[in-house]
Design a protein around this motif. Structure first.
Motif, short mmCIF file in Angstrom:
data_model
loop_
_atom_site.label_atom_id
_atom_site.label_comp_id
_atom_site.label_asym_id
_atom_site.label_seq_id
_atom_site.Cartn_x
_atom_site.Cartn_y
_atom_site.Cartn_z
N ILE A 1 0.83 -1.21 0.00
CA ILE A 1 0.00 0.00 0.00
C ILE A 1 0.86 1.26 0.00
O ILE A 1 0.49 2.29 -0.58
CB ILE A 1 -0.99 -0.01 1.20
N ASP A 2 2.06 1.20 0.63
CA ASP A 2 2.98 2.33 0.58
C ASP A 2 3.47 2.57 -0.85
O ASP A 2 3.55 3.73 -1.31
CB ASP A 2 4.18 2.08 1.50
N VAL A 3 3.77 1.48 -1.57
CA VAL A 3 4.18 1.61 -2.97
C VAL A 3 3.06 2.22 -3.80
O VAL A 3 3.27 3.08 -4.65
CB VAL A 3 4.61 0.23 -3.54
N PHE A 4 1.82 1.77 -3.54
CA PHE A 4 0.67 2.29 -4.29
C PHE A 4 0.49 3.78 -4.06
O PHE A 4 0.28 4.56 -5.00
CB PHE A 4 -0.60 1.54 -3.86
N LEU A 5 0.59 4.23 -2.79
CA LEU A 5 0.39 5.65 -2.48
C LEU A 5 1.55 6.51 -2.97
O LEU A 5 1.36 7.67 -3.34
CB LEU A 5 0.21 5.81 -0.97
N ASP A 6 2.77 5.95 -2.98
CA ASP A 6 3.95 6.72 -3.38
C ASP A 6 4.15 6.77 -4.90
O ASP A 6 5.01 7.51 -5.39
CB ASP A 6 5.20 6.13 -2.73
N ASN A 7 3.38 5.96 -5.64
CA ASN A 7 3.53 5.91 -7.10
C ASN A 7 2.87 7.14 -7.73
O ASN A 7 1.65 7.21 -7.89
CB ASN A 7 2.89 4.62 -7.63
N VAL A 8 3.68 8.12 -8.10
CA VAL A 8 3.16 9.37 -8.66
C VAL A 8 2.90 9.27 -10.16
O VAL A 8 2.28 10.15 -10.76
CB VAL A 8 4.14 10.54 -8.39
N THR A 9 3.37 8.20 -10.79
CA THR A 9 3.18 8.05 -12.24
C THR A 9 1.76 7.62 -12.59
O THR A 9 1.33 7.78 -13.72
CB THR A 9 4.17 7.03 -12.81
N ARG A 10 1.05 7.06 -11.63
CA ARG A 10 -0.32 6.60 -11.88
C ARG A 10 -1.29 7.55 -11.18
O ARG A 10 -1.27 7.69 -9.96
CB ARG A 10 -0.51 5.18 -11.37
N LYS A 11 -2.15 8.22 -11.97
CA LYS A 11 -3.08 9.18 -11.39
C LYS A 11 -4.14 8.45 -10.57
O LYS A 11 -4.65 7.41 -10.96
CB LYS A 11 -3.74 10.00 -12.50
N LYS A 12 -4.50 9.09 -9.44
CA LYS A 12 -5.51 8.51 -8.55
C LYS A 12 -6.54 9.58 -8.22
O LYS A 12 -6.19 10.71 -7.88
CB LYS A 12 -4.85 7.98 -7.27
N SER A 13 -7.82 9.20 -8.31
CA SER A 13 -8.88 10.12 -7.93
C SER A 13 -8.88 10.31 -6.42
O SER A 13 -8.25 9.55 -5.67
CB SER A 13 -10.25 9.59 -8.39
N LYS A 14 -9.62 11.33 -5.98
CA LYS A 14 -9.70 11.60 -4.54
C LYS A 14 -10.29 10.41 -3.80
O LYS A 14 -9.81 10.03 -2.72
CB LYS A 14 -10.55 12.84 -4.30
N LYS A 15 -11.32 9.80 -4.39
CA LYS A 15 -11.97 8.65 -3.74
C LYS A 15 -11.00 7.47 -3.62
O LYS A 15 -10.92 6.82 -2.58
CB LYS A 15 -13.21 8.24 -4.53
N VAL A 16 -10.25 7.19 -4.70
CA VAL A 16 -9.30 6.08 -4.68
C VAL A 16 -8.21 6.34 -3.65
O VAL A 16 -7.78 5.44 -2.91
CB VAL A 16 -8.69 5.86 -6.08
N HIS A 17 -7.74 7.59 -3.58
CA HIS A 17 -6.69 7.94 -2.62
C HIS A 17 -7.20 7.77 -1.18
O HIS A 17 -6.49 7.26 -0.31
CB HIS A 17 -6.24 9.38 -2.84
N GLU A 18 -8.45 8.19 -0.93
CA GLU A 18 -9.02 8.03 0.41
C GLU A 18 -9.17 6.54 0.77
O GLU A 18 -8.91 6.14 1.91
CB GLU A 18 -10.39 8.71 0.49
N GLU A 19 -9.59 5.71 -0.20
CA GLU A 19 -9.72 4.28 0.05
C GLU A 19 -8.36 3.65 0.37
O GLU A 19 -8.25 2.78 1.25
CB GLU A 19 -10.34 3.58 -1.17
N ALA A 20 -7.31 4.11 -0.34
CA ALA A 20 -5.97 3.58 -0.08
C ALA A 20 -5.48 4.00 1.31
O ALA A 20 -4.88 3.20 2.05
CB ALA A 20 -5.00 4.07 -1.15
N GLU A 21 -5.73 5.27 1.68
CA GLU A 21 -5.34 5.73 3.02
C GLU A 21 -6.10 4.97 4.10
O GLU A 21 -5.54 4.63 5.15
CB GLU A 21 -5.60 7.23 3.15
N LEU A 22 -7.39 4.71 3.85
CA LEU A 22 -8.21 3.97 4.80
C LEU A 22 -7.67 2.55 4.97
O LEU A 22 -7.55 2.04 6.10
CB LEU A 22 -9.66 3.93 4.33
N LEU A 23 -7.31 1.90 3.84
CA LEU A 23 -6.74 0.54 3.92
C LEU A 23 -5.42 0.56 4.68
O LEU A 23 -5.14 -0.34 5.49
CB LEU A 23 -6.55 -0.02 2.52
N LYS A 24 -4.61 1.59 4.45
CA LYS A 24 -3.34 1.68 5.18
C LYS A 24 -3.59 1.81 6.68
O LYS A 24 -2.89 1.20 7.50
CB LYS A 24 -2.53 2.88 4.67
N GLY A 25 -4.62 2.61 7.05
CA GLY A 25 -4.95 2.73 8.47
C GLY A 25 -5.39 1.41 9.09
O GLY A 25 -5.01 1.07 10.21
#
Length: 655
Positions: free
Chosen positions: A226-250
């Protein structure tokens, strides 16, 4: 409409739905979804919008939507429009589910299910998904399986997963195996979010099964993805996707923290739990969640163990919501611990009695119902497997008949050409005989494979019954212990019961494994230690026990002597090694393979060591004589290092 046509219809409908939702979002970004829904002209458009809109209850409450859907439903009844009636009933059932009224939602689902043959594939899919969710919430697992079988029959699902049902019934290892078989093949290597979810779920199954050290490794792997997913700046992520990833990390950070709590590493657990609570609150619109409750209870236990009472009570506040009975029991236990530590014994007793009342309020029939559900699920699982085998058998029979028909046609052609192709007759004869032999071999292989499956099932049943019989012996020993006043007799009976449990655990692991020939020692040793700790309730729980047997598998002839020997060694450490307290106690268990057929075993603790007259006691001590005989069964000799600064060490090589 046939199945193939239904699938095409579903694909086309999905494409139209995506286009429709995109158009609606672009055209009315400032308009509330409540108003957008009312402006749609057809009922199908309203159905699609309702089931696919994100955060439907953002501007208007669930009850506002229930009132609106009920008005539309009454209009459909008044106009006698059966098609609109079915669609608004399904939306109404979904709202009742979101309100937590699962019984009412399910009642509407069942009424619609009676007409499922008249529903299109999209409506059937939504109906069966909602029924599956309701049955899961109500713990009606056999009905949940029937719903999934219906989805498979309609082509909505290709295969039927059971891992969530097995997990709800407490079969975590079986759930993990089913989850791996069902989900692993669907995850791409570069899908870091999917990989994080996958390893987090594996960690959940392992932690619930009691394999906390292994679970911790899976959670840390999930955090890496999940850290790799959040740190990957080459792949655009919507606000909803980013929030879901942060929630999963939590959630993952919370799980890591809970593992450290289980391992009594409280200072290591606190940072993970604090970050988890903060991250989940920042990235969820659900307010309090079950994850926040669990993490709050875990961090409160850390601060209690570290004697930081003010911090502990901050997390044990009255407004901490408990979502499950386990949450409530844990909260009451922690409050009782807090009041006992602060010498407020009146309040401590109050919360202890409160827990007793909660446990007493749980019906005894619940465990019986769980056993009945488990039995039904296993029968359904077996029946489904038999149905799949029957389908495969029919397909093979059909293919066989087609091959036979083709052979007949070939024979006729060969006969007609016989007089002109006499020179090739020998070659043709040899070719046909070869094909026949291959078919015979294939048929024999099929028969042998079916026979092996049947024998495996019978062998699992035998191990299961042996385990049950050994548990009955253990229960009889417990009853005898209660009727015995002699302390020596009670200790002897308890030791006998512990040894019986060690053997029963072998058979339990065998029938739970897919491979009946070997036992995975890491999991078995962890389960054995938990079993021994349950016997010696007053000791052994603060000892740091390290088990290093990952990847080692032994057959039953070697696993039973190992289990009994480990049972004796761990029991002796708990009873004798730490007479002044076990706060700094350590036990190390190590098994490794040194060759294809050879291995090395080592057991050590840092206790007070063996008494001076150990060799004189060896001839009279049943435990030492038993360990020597067990070593003989392994064709080796038990070696003991007595000249250590502290503790004792046992070791031997084995074949």
């Amino acid at each position: 409409m046939n199945l193939k046509g239904k699938k095409k219809y579903l694909v086309v409908l999905g494409m139209l739905l995506s286009f429709f939702c995109s158009a609606q979002e672009a055209s009315s970004s400032d308009e509330s979804m409540f108003n957008q829904f009312q402006e749609l002209s057809s009922t199908d458009e309203k159905l699609n919008f309702f089931f696919n809109a994100e955060d439907l209850y953002r501007e208007n409450s669930t009850y506002d939507w229930l009132e609106l859907i009920t008005i539309n439903l009454n209009a459909a009844i008044k106009n006698d429009d059966q098609e609109d009636l079915k669609r608004f009933q399904l939306m109404q059932a979904r709202i009742f589910y979101d309100l937590g009224d699962y019984d009412k939602s399910l009642a509407i689902n069942k009424e619609l299910f009676e007409q499922i043959d008249d529903l299109d594939i999209y409506l059937s899919s939504k109906l069966l998904d909602l029924m599956d969710d309701n049955y899961g919430k109500l713990g009606m697992y056999p009905e949940q399986i029937d719903t999934r079988k219906k989805q498979r029959e309609l082509g909505i699902m290709e295969s039927v997963p059971f891992y969530d049902i097995y997990s709800n019934l407490g079969m975590y290892r079986r759930a993990m195996d089913d989850y791996i078989a069902y989900e692993k093949k669907n995850i791409e290597e570069d899908d870091y979010f999917g990989q994080a979810e996958y390893y987090n779920n594996l960690g959940n199954f392992l932690r619930l099964d009691g394999s906390t050290p292994t679970a911790l490794g899976r959670y840390k792997k999930a955090k890496g993805f999940i850290d790799v997913f959040l740190d990957n700046v080459t792949r655009k992520k919507s606000k909803k996707v980013h929030e879901e990833a942060e929630l999963l990390k939590g959630v993952i950070e919370g799980n890591i923290g809970k593992c450290h709590v289980d391992l009594k590493q409280y200072e290591d657990a606190i940072p993970y739990l604090e970050k988890s609570i903060k991250r989940i609150k920042e990235n969820t619109t659900r307010g309090y969640s079950s994850e926040i409750t669990e993490n709050s209870l875990a961090i409160s236990e850390c601060f209690l163990q570290l004697r930081n009472y003010s911090k502990a009570t901050d997390y044990l506040s009255d407004d901490l919501r408990t979502y499950t009975t386990d949450n409530l029991l844990q909260k009451n236990r922690l409050l009782a611990m807090y009041y006992e530590m602060t010498e407020d014994f009146k309040n401590s007793n109050y919360y202890l009695r409160k827990n007793i009342r909660v446990r007493d309020s749980i019906s005894e029939n619940e465990s019986q119902l769980r056993q009945q559900q488990l039995s039904t699920v296993m029968i359904q699982d077996l029946k489904l497997s038999q149905d799949l085998l029957a389908e495969q058998k029919l397909a093979l029979e059909k293919q066989k008949n087609e091959n036979l028909a083709m052979d007949k046609r070939n024979s006729l052609v060969l006969i007609s050409l016989l007089f002109t192709l006499l020179g090739f007759a020998g070659l043709v004869y040899a070719y046909l005989k070869s094909i026949k032999n291959q078919r015979l071999i294939a048929e024999q292989k099929y028969i042998i494979e079916n026979s092996l499956v049947e024998k495996d099932s019978l062998l699992k049943e035998i191990h299961h019954r042996v385990k049950n019989n050994l548990q009955m012996v253990s229960s009889l020993l417990s009853l005898q212990t209660k009727n015995t006043r002699s302390k020596a007799a009670i200790e002897a009976l308890e030791e006998g019961k512990s040894r019986v449990k060690a053997m029963a655990l072998i058979h339990q692991k065998l029938y739970q494994n897919e491979d009946l020939s070997v036992i995975e020692m890491q999991s078995y040793i962890e389960s054995l230690i938990n079993s021994v700790q349950s016997v010696y309730k007053k000791g052994g729980h603060n000892i740091n026990i390290t088990v290093d047997a990952e990847g080692v598998e032994l057959d039953i002839d070697r696993a039973i002597p190992f289990g009994l020997m480990l049972n004796e060694l761990v029991s002796n450490s708990f009873k004798y090694a730490f007479p002044h307290g076990d706060e700094n106690g350590k036990i190390y268990i190590h098994i490794r393979k040194t060759g294809d057929q050879e291995g090395f075993f080592e057991y050590s603790d840092n206790g007070v060591g063996l008494p001076v007259d150990t060799e004189e006691r060896a001839s009279t001590s049943m435990g030492i004589r038993l360990m020597n005989r067990l070593a003989n069964q392994l064709q080796t000799t038990l070696n003991i290092d007595r000249n250590l600064d502290d503790g004792v060490r046992y070791w031997f090589n084995f074949k």
